[in-house]
Design a protein around this motif. Structure first.
Motif, PDB file in Angstrom:
ATOM      1  N   GLN A 170      -6.780 -30.383  -1.663  1.00 43.91           N
ATOM      2  CA  GLN A 170      -6.515 -30.043  -0.262  1.00 43.91           C
ATOM      3  C   GLN A 170      -7.070 -28.642   0.006  1.00 43.91           C
ATOM      4  O   GLN A 170      -6.340 -27.686   0.283  1.00 43.91           O
ATOM      5  N   GLU A 171      -8.398 -28.569  -0.074  1.00 43.93           N
ATOM      6  CA  GLU A 171      -9.117 -27.329   0.162  1.00 43.93           C
ATOM      7  C   GLU A 171     -10.341 -27.617   1.019  1.00 43.93           C
ATOM      8  O   GLU A 171     -11.010 -28.632   0.838  1.00 43.93           O
ATOM      9  N   SER A 172     -10.636 -26.697   1.934  1.00 47.46           N
ATOM     10  CA  SER A 172     -11.769 -26.884   2.828  1.00 47.46           C
ATOM     11  C   SER A 172     -13.033 -26.315   2.196  1.00 47.46           C
ATOM     12  O   SER A 172     -13.610 -25.325   2.666  1.00 47.46           O
ATOM     13  N   VAL A 173     -13.458 -26.922   1.092  1.00 51.34           N
ATOM     14  CA  VAL A 173     -14.694 -26.563   0.402  1.00 51.34           C
ATOM     15  C   VAL A 173     -15.432 -27.848   0.078  1.00 51.34           C
ATOM     16  O   VAL A 173     -14.829 -28.932   0.026  1.00 51.34           O
ATOM     17  N   LEU A 174     -16.759 -27.737  -0.136  1.00 52.00           N
ATOM     18  CA  LEU A 174     -17.540 -28.904  -0.494  1.00 52.00           C
ATOM     19  C   LEU A 174     -17.221 -29.279  -1.939  1.00 52.00           C
ATOM     20  O   LEU A 174     -17.564 -28.544  -2.866  1.00 52.00           O
ATOM     21  N   GLN A 175     -16.553 -30.402  -2.126  1.00 50.34           N
ATOM     22  CA  GLN A 175     -16.084 -30.819  -3.441  1.00 50.34           C
ATOM     23  C   GLN A 175     -17.041 -31.875  -4.011  1.00 50.34           C
ATOM     24  O   GLN A 175     -17.401 -32.833  -3.339  1.00 50.34           O
ATOM     25  N   THR A 176     -17.427 -31.676  -5.274  1.00 47.21           N
ATOM     26  CA  THR A 176     -18.410 -32.536  -5.927  1.00 47.21           C
ATOM     27  C   THR A 176     -17.726 -33.503  -6.884  1.00 47.21           C
ATOM     28  O   THR A 176     -16.881 -33.103  -7.685  1.00 47.21           O
ATOM     29  N   PHE A 177     -18.118 -34.765  -6.807  1.00 43.78           N
ATOM     30  CA  PHE A 177     -17.570 -35.810  -7.671  1.00 43.78           C
ATOM     31  C   PHE A 177     -18.734 -36.524  -8.349  1.00 43.78           C
ATOM     32  O   PHE A 177     -19.471 -37.279  -7.711  1.00 43.78           O
ATOM     33  N   LYS A 178     -18.912 -36.260  -9.634  1.00 41.27           N
ATOM     34  CA  LYS A 178     -20.027 -36.809 -10.384  1.00 41.27           C
ATOM     35  C   LYS A 178     -19.675 -38.208 -10.887  1.00 41.27           C
ATOM     36  O   LYS A 178     -18.609 -38.416 -11.467  1.00 41.27           O
ATOM     37  N   LEU A 179     -20.570 -39.152 -10.662  1.00 43.47           N
ATOM     38  CA  LEU A 179     -20.343 -40.512 -11.139  1.00 43.47           C
ATOM     39  C   LEU A 179     -20.421 -40.543 -12.664  1.00 43.47           C
ATOM     40  O   LEU A 179     -21.091 -39.704 -13.280  1.00 43.47           O
ATOM     41  N   PRO A 180     -19.744 -41.486 -13.314  1.00 43.39           N
ATOM     42  CA  PRO A 180     -19.793 -41.570 -14.784  1.00 43.39           C
ATOM     43  C   PRO A 180     -21.212 -41.681 -15.323  1.00 43.39           C
ATOM     44  O   PRO A 180     -21.505 -41.237 -16.424  1.00 43.39           O
ATOM     45  N   ARG A 181     -22.101 -42.277 -14.542  1.00 44.09           N
ATOM     46  CA  ARG A 181     -23.511 -42.386 -14.879  1.00 44.09           C
ATOM     47  C   ARG A 181     -24.257 -42.588 -13.563  1.00 44.09           C
ATOM     48  O   ARG A 181     -23.677 -43.025 -12.568  1.00 44.09           O
ATOM     49  N   PRO A 182     -25.551 -42.258 -13.526  1.00 41.59           N
ATOM     50  CA  PRO A 182     -26.316 -42.568 -12.313  1.00 41.59           C
ATOM     51  C   PRO A 182     -26.273 -44.065 -12.025  1.00 41.59           C
ATOM     52  O   PRO A 182     -26.449 -44.888 -12.925  1.00 41.59           O
ATOM     53  N   ALA A 183     -26.032 -44.410 -10.782  1.00 44.94           N
ATOM     54  CA  ALA A 183     -25.892 -45.819 -10.389  1.00 44.94           C
ATOM     55  C   ALA A 183     -26.944 -46.156  -9.341  1.00 44.94           C
ATOM     56  O   ALA A 183     -27.231 -45.357  -8.451  1.00 44.94           O
ATOM     57  N   LEU A 184     -27.515 -47.355  -9.456  1.00 47.31           N
ATOM     58  CA  LEU A 184     -28.557 -47.791  -8.543  1.00 47.31           C
ATOM     59  C   LEU A 184     -27.930 -48.471  -7.334  1.00 47.31           C
ATOM     60  O   LEU A 184     -27.241 -49.485  -7.471  1.00 47.31           O
ATOM     61  N   CYS A 185     -28.185 -47.909  -6.167  1.00 44.48           N
ATOM     62  CA  CYS A 185     -27.742 -48.532  -4.914  1.00 44.48           C
ATOM     63  C   CYS A 185     -28.825 -49.505  -4.474  1.00 44.48           C
ATOM     64  O   CYS A 185     -29.927 -49.096  -4.108  1.00 44.48           O
ATOM     65  N   ILE A 186     -28.515 -50.792  -4.509  1.00 43.79           N
ATOM     66  CA  ILE A 186     -29.470 -51.837  -4.135  1.00 43.79           C
ATOM     67  C   ILE A 186     -29.125 -52.306  -2.730  1.00 43.79           C
ATOM     68  O   ILE A 186     -28.172 -53.048  -2.519  1.00 43.79           O
TER      69      ILE A 186
END
Length: 406
Positions: free
Chosen positions: A252-268
């Protein structure tokens, strides 16, 4: 691989092939240990027998699936040229060999694209819609494309509708810059309502993303505008989701929060859905829970224009298409369709025009994304790719950034 036996006599100078020496089963185990597409490309260049072994066992396809499991969604691969290939009379065995060589070419290029070290950029092109909006269009989802908290002297954020229960989720859907994007992380910035007592921050408890493609007929895709909230596009039956991330807790903070995926995933299919799970903050004036987002990003790399999926049938995104040399196509080529052009060419040109128009007309579209889409692209002519001459073709075209050139 050949080696002199060094023993003199009749065997002196005689060569031997590693594949024959250890046998196909052991050779397969060794080749399965190769973890980079360049290693397979080098192996395929050793000799004709090694190349045939790599192609027949589909090592490039298998490696792509290990690198990115979403690749298993592709049921067929194709090489697209501007001019249709003339129908050839060939035996079933020759047709099978040709298909394997084609698959090898496509997946070799895909493997190089998956491991290339290109920079990660925000891949969001446009906003498809939001599950709810409190005050439209002032608090519309397209505000989340702006990285600034204030634009033209006004607060820039999306706000959900109010809810009495904190567990009611919300969702935001975005269109990415291409139909094939390799995504490695997402970012969100919750909004701080500095104009309310106590400066409350309306974050969600957690966020999760889904990636996939639209089931709507080609050309009917719509986006949020000042006049259209686009709620009809939010129906879940309009989409097929091929990837779901873990849930990430949101501060609950007004900052740009980064969430790294477990591995790069291909969006098809180029569609990403942010699922905002749970509410934390009530608004004092109506005692209801809200979620407000100031900015959202989907970080990754577009794999187009060399690679694309078939959008002619929205129910089937399972055909992976490789378009050799697609980085140099002039704008005139996208505007002038010749009657002799292949149907695949027409489909791509139509898609290119659609994405180009969207990029030009979208005021939120940044320079990096605009250059990604509006830069020149080029198709190879049929003279540059002959299905029966994969050897020469592969020697030229397996070059990628950070990859190898034969």
């Amino acid at each position: 691989m050949e080696a002199d036996d060094g023993g003199g006599g009749a065997g002196a100078g005689a060569g031997w092939d590693f594949l024959e020496w250890v046998g196909p089963d052991t050779s397969s185990c060794v080749f399965e240990l190769l973890y980079h597409p360049a290693d397979l490309a080098r192996a395929a260049a050793v000799s004709r027998s090694w190349r045939r072994f790599v192609i027949d066992n589909e090592f490039c396809k298998r490696l792509c699936r290990r690198l990115c499991p979403e690749v298993a969604s592709f049921t067929r691969a194709a090489v697209v040229t501007r001019r249709p290939e003339a129908a050839a009379s060939e035996s079933s065995r020759d047709a099978e060999l040709r298909a394997r060589e084609r698959d090898h070419a496509v997946y070799c290029h895909l493997g190089g694209a998956l491991v290339s070290g290109g920079p990660s950029e925000d891949c969001i092109l446009a906003c498809v819609g939001a599950s709810s909006t409190d005050n439209f269009p002032q608090e519309a989802v397209d505000n989340t494309l702006q990285p600034q908290e204030r634009v033209n002297g006004h607060s820039s954020y999306w706000s959900s509708g109010g809810q009495d229960e904190p567990d009611v989720p919300e969702s935001l859907i975005y269109r990415l810059t291409s139909d094939l994007c390799l995504v490695d992380e997402i970012r969100i910035r919750p909004f701080r309502a500095y104009f309310q007592p106590g400066n409350p921050i309306y974050s969600s408890r957690a966020v999760r993303i889904r990636m996939g493609h639209s089931m709507l007929p080609p050309g009917t895709e719509t986006f949020v505008t000042d006049e259209n909230e686009n709620l009809t596009a939010m129906a879940d039956e309009n989409y097929t989701w091929t990837y779901t991330s873990p849930e990430f807790p949101v501060l609950q903070e007004s900052v740009l929060q980064t969430f790294k995926l477990p591995r790069p995933a291909l969006c098809i299919g180029g569609i990403v859905k942010f699922e905002l799970l749970g509410r934390i903050q009530k608004q004092a004036t109506d005692d209801r829970y809200y979620i407000c987002i100031c900015h959202a990003q989907v970080m990754g790399r577009s794999l187009s224009p060399d690679l694309m999926v078939d959008i002619s049938n929205p129910a089937d995104y399972s055909i992976l298409k490789y378009l050799p040399g697609a980085s140099k196509l002039s704008e005139d080529d996208t505007l002038n369709n010749d009657g002799s052009d292949s149907t695949e060419w027409h489909s791509l040109v139509s898609r290119y025009r659609q994405m180009r128009h969207l990029a030009i007309s979208n005021p939120m579209f940044g320079p990096a994304q605009r250059n990604l889409l509006l830069g020149p692209v080029q198709f190879v002519d049929e003279d540059d790719y002959e299905g029966g001459d994969i050897d020469g073709y592969m020697n030229i075209h397996i070059h990628m950034d950070g990859f190898m050139e034969m």
